[in-house]
Design a protein around this motif. Structure first.
Motif, short mmCIF file in Angstrom:
data_model
loop_
_atom_site.label_atom_id
_atom_site.label_comp_id
_atom_site.label_asym_id
_atom_site.label_seq_id
_atom_site.Cartn_x
_atom_site.Cartn_y
_atom_site.Cartn_z
N SER A 43 0.85 -1.19 0.00
CA SER A 43 0.00 0.00 0.00
C SER A 43 0.89 1.24 0.00
O SER A 43 2.07 1.19 0.31
CB SER A 43 -0.92 -0.01 1.21
OG SER A 43 -0.15 0.07 2.38
N LYS A 79 2.36 6.81 3.78
CA LYS A 79 1.54 7.89 4.33
C LYS A 79 1.92 9.23 3.68
O LYS A 79 3.09 9.53 3.47
CB LYS A 79 1.77 7.95 5.83
CG LYS A 79 0.87 8.92 6.56
CD LYS A 79 -0.41 8.24 7.04
CE LYS A 79 -1.35 9.24 7.70
NZ LYS A 79 -2.09 10.02 6.73
N LYS A 105 -9.26 1.12 8.35
CA LYS A 105 -8.17 1.27 9.32
C LYS A 105 -7.60 -0.11 9.65
O LYS A 105 -6.40 -0.33 9.67
CB LYS A 105 -8.73 1.93 10.57
CG LYS A 105 -7.74 2.05 11.70
CD LYS A 105 -7.45 3.49 11.97
CE LYS A 105 -6.09 3.65 12.59
NZ LYS A 105 -5.62 5.02 12.53
N GLN A 128 -4.50 2.87 3.25
CA GLN A 128 -4.10 4.27 3.42
C GLN A 128 -4.64 5.19 2.34
O GLN A 128 -4.65 6.40 2.49
CB GLN A 128 -2.58 4.39 3.48
CG GLN A 128 -1.96 3.88 4.78
CD GLN A 128 -2.48 4.62 6.01
OE1 GLN A 128 -2.88 5.77 5.94
NE2 GLN A 128 -2.49 3.95 7.15
N ASP A 129 -5.08 4.61 1.22
CA ASP A 129 -5.61 5.47 0.16
C ASP A 129 -7.13 5.38 0.14
O ASP A 129 -7.72 4.68 -0.67
CB ASP A 129 -5.02 5.10 -1.21
CG ASP A 129 -5.12 3.61 -1.48
OD1 ASP A 129 -5.27 2.84 -0.50
OD2 ASP A 129 -5.08 3.22 -2.65
N ASN A 134 -7.33 8.56 6.26
CA ASN A 134 -6.76 8.05 5.00
C ASN A 134 -7.20 8.85 3.78
O ASN A 134 -7.25 8.32 2.68
CB ASN A 134 -7.06 6.57 4.83
CG ASN A 134 -8.55 6.30 4.74
OD1 ASN A 134 -9.36 7.22 4.82
ND2 ASN A 134 -8.92 5.04 4.58
N THR A 179 -6.80 11.03 0.67
CA THR A 179 -5.64 11.14 -0.21
C THR A 179 -5.42 12.58 -0.66
O THR A 179 -4.47 12.87 -1.35
CB THR A 179 -5.82 10.25 -1.46
OG1 THR A 179 -7.11 10.52 -2.00
CG2 THR A 179 -5.69 8.79 -1.10
#
Lengths: 266, 408
Positions: free
Chosen positions: B21, B24, B94, B99-100, B318, B320
């Motif tokens: 992934s 951050k 989560k 993360q996106d 998260n 973007t």
């Protein structure tokens, strides 16, 4: 047994047609306030508000597309599984049948989080395929059950006959099984589309807002005291499965041995 | 069997494909505002919010989005989704370490905020970076510092505020009650013409908390104190006495309570009851316009006061496009956007801005807005304002109301 037709007509009118007409009337007029002293106040405002929703068409197309994909997958899985269940007997068959029915016994929301996690890992979360697959959970058990019953009623002998006459799998499917399965296909069509169309929570979570179906647009409006707007929304909501049902009916006419209007009958 | 193998291989391939992934994104709160604005340009911001009000939807689509488009060439996309579903989505993402995310902005307050904060679903403290927030808002006001008793800590930016009022039909009621004692008398004099939604409902619960405030020696004893059942027992006793006393003269003799505000609104619309309520001082305006409520609908507040709360905008962990989200929030907090929100044309909701901090010309613009006859003057609303208590009171009320009032 006497002629029950008048009774049927009366019950049909009172319980099905009259409420529908009321809904139509309400959607075309201002909300009714009995104390207000006015009669029916004809207004197109509720439909105007409906059409003005920028997501209405997008959501309608998404819902139709997803509904059809869910239907096709249901038909394929349902027919194959139903046939297998009725033609083979093996050890632990009752368990397999129970297992296939289990998705409707367990609330989908209870497993939604686990499924979402799984879909994220597969990269299916926030995609249309993900939504189609999650819609299979509350629909497939019904389809399997319906097709299983139909094959059971047809009996093994009718399956053996084309086989003896040398028909291959597809010839048998299209010339013998599908024409006989027509009532089952109708039930599955209706059930699947209606169930798929009304899924809110699981569509919201798996589709993640990227896939916008009709309930996503409509359900928040249920918290609205405006009866006219609600009626307009309900009619639109009911209209979609009816159109889809008619489309499927037309496709069914293409099956062999159908009573198509353009062919001569005795 | 072969199809299964193919499917299995397909799934394994997918599993492998999404193993890695994104790293951050950088911490935008440490960047300068110019940097944030230039990064926000030509980006897409996805705002997830409850979509059940046409006026609110149109305010976003027709008023906020075009300005952001013009100013930053930003594409603000509104996605209708209920807040609990949004939070569940974030919670699972989560857990999956995604993360996106697809959500850049959320509309949140109260219990949902508490839940989101406790589970680390938010980006973090960001309000200090917003120029408009620092300039036009009373940043140390209790209404912005705590949200239903949860410390905000800059994790959400105030977007608007609402106050609880009771609506009545001025054709049927000449002078509405002034206090909770008056209301009690009025209910006994007009049996069957008043009711309130069940405690499980957001609005019904707020009404019940008003009764609790009214029965306390001083409302401060409730909203300044955490829930302590022992200390509360006297006040609670008086509250149940009050509610049980009025219950026999409520609609359907109090044997049945509306399940939610919508049901109460319908009863009011049909003239079955003469009052309805709402945690929004201006909500009757659009309903009057749609002919749902009679045009003679007006509103009032009861002594000791009316509870108000603030609702906020926040950014998920998260997102973007955090820079875009910050720029969008900053605009939505600006006097310009707040004034458009204040006008009854779209939404008609009260602003969270502090008037004293605004330049004169803006103050005048706000003052010249006619919010409609059913909305109380802002002075009256401000005078009667009471803050919300800790969110524990909400749950306590849900449980106790059923035991003490329904089962009596």
């Amino acid at each position: 047994m006497k002629n029950n037709k008048p009774v049927f007509t009366a019950v049909g009118i009172v319980f099905f047609i009259a409420p529908l007409l009321l809904l139509l009337l309400q959607s075309l007029s201002a909300p009714w306030r009995f104390q207000s002293g006015y009669g029916v106040d004809w207004k197109l405002e509720s439909f105007r508000q409906l059409i003005r929703d920028p997501y209405l068409w997008e959501a309608t197309w998404w819902s139709i597309l997803i509904g059809f994909l869910v239907l096709v997958l249901n038909a394929v899985v349902g027919i194959l599984t139903g046939k297998a269940l009725s033609s083979y007997s093996f050890k632990g068959k009752p368990w397999v049948e129970a297992l296939l029915l289990s998705p409707i016994l367990i609330p989908v929301l209870a497993i939604a989080m686990g499924l979402h996690l799984f879909m994220i890992r597969l990269g299916l979360a926030d995609t249309m395929m993900g939504v189609v697959i999650i819609h299979l959970v509350p629909t497939i058990p019904y389809s399997i059950k319906i097709f299983h019953n139909s094959y059971q009623q047809m009996g093994k002998a009718l399956m053996e006959q084309p086989h003896i006459l040398g028909a291959g799998f597809f010839t048998q499917l299209f010339t013998v099984e599908l024409p006989l399965l027509r009532p089952a296909l109708r039930s599955v069509t209706f059930l699947t589309i209606v169930i798929s169309l009304s899924q809110y929570a699981i569509t919201a979570i798996i589709g993640g807002g990227q896939v916008l179906t009709l309930p996503m647009v409509f359900f928040p409006f249920l918290e609205n005291a405006n009866a006219s707007l609600m009626s307009a929304f309900s009619l639109w909501f009911a209209f979609v499965p009816v159109v889809m049902y008619i489309l499927v009916e037309v496709i069914l006419l293409l099956l062999p041995y159908s009573r198509v209007p353009w062919r001569n009958h005795r | 069997m072969r199809t299964w193998n193919v499917l299995l291989i397909f799934m394994i391939a997918l599993l492998a494909a999404c193993g890695q992934s994104e790293t951050k994104t950088k911490d935008w709160t440490k960047e300068s505002w110019d940097e944030i604005e230039s990064s926000a340009e030509n980006s897409e911001v996805r705002l997830y919010m409850w979509g059940g009000d046409e006026g609110i939807n149109r305010y976003i689509d027709k008023s906020v989005a075009p300005v952001l488009q013009e100013r930053y060439k930003m594409n603000l996309e509104r996605v209708p989704m209920d807040t609990p579903e949004i939070l569940q989505k974030l919670q699972t993402e989560k857990q999956a370490g995604k993360q996106d995310g697809t959500i850049d902005l959320i509309w949140i307050n109260g219990e949902n905020f508490k839940n989101a904060k406790e589970n680390d679903l938010l980006m973090g403290s960001f309000t200090e970076t917003l120029p408009n927030y620092n300039e036009y808002y009373q940043t140390n006001a209790p209404a912005f510092q705590t949200d239903f008793g949860t410390e905000v800590e800059g994790m959400e930016a105030p977007w608007g505020k609402v106050q609880f009022v009771i609506y009545y039909d001025s054709e049927k009621i000449q002078s509405p009650p002034q206090s909770f004692e008056d209301l009690q008398t009025w209910i006994h004099e007009n049996p069957g013409k008043f009711t309130y939604p069940r405690a499980e409902d957001f609005t019904g619960n707020a009404f019940l908390r008003h009764v609790l405030y009214a029965q306390a020696d001083n409302p401060e004893d409730i909203y300044k104190q955490p829930l302590d059942e022992e200390r509360l027992s006297d006040t609670a006793g008086r509250t149940w006495d009050y509610l049980n006393d009025i219950s026999k003269d409520l609609w359907r003799s109090g044997e049945h309570y509306p399940n939610d505000l919508t049901e109460l609104d319908r009863l009011y619309s049909q003239g079955e009851v003469w009052m309805t309520m709402g945690y929004n001082e201006s909500r009757a305006e659009s309903l009057i316009e749609e002919d749902v409520f009679p045009a003679s609908t007006r509103s009032f507040v009861l002594k000791p006061g009316s509870i108000g709360n603030t609702h906020f905008l926040s950014i998920p962990f998260n997102s973007t496009n955090q820079a875009g989200a910050l720029a969008a929030i900053n605009y939505m907090l600006s006097p310009e956007a707040q004034l458009a929100k204040y006008k009854p044309e779209y939404w008609g909701e009260n602003t969270a801005i502090s008037m004293e901090k605004l330049p004169d010309q803006w103050q005048k613009k706000f003052k010249s807005v006619d919010r409609g006859a059913s909305v109380l003057p802002s002075k009256k609303l401000e005078e009667s304002f009471l803050p919300e208590a800790d969110s524990d009171y909400v749950d306590w009320m849900k449980e106790q109301w059923f035991n003490e009032v329904v089962q009596e």
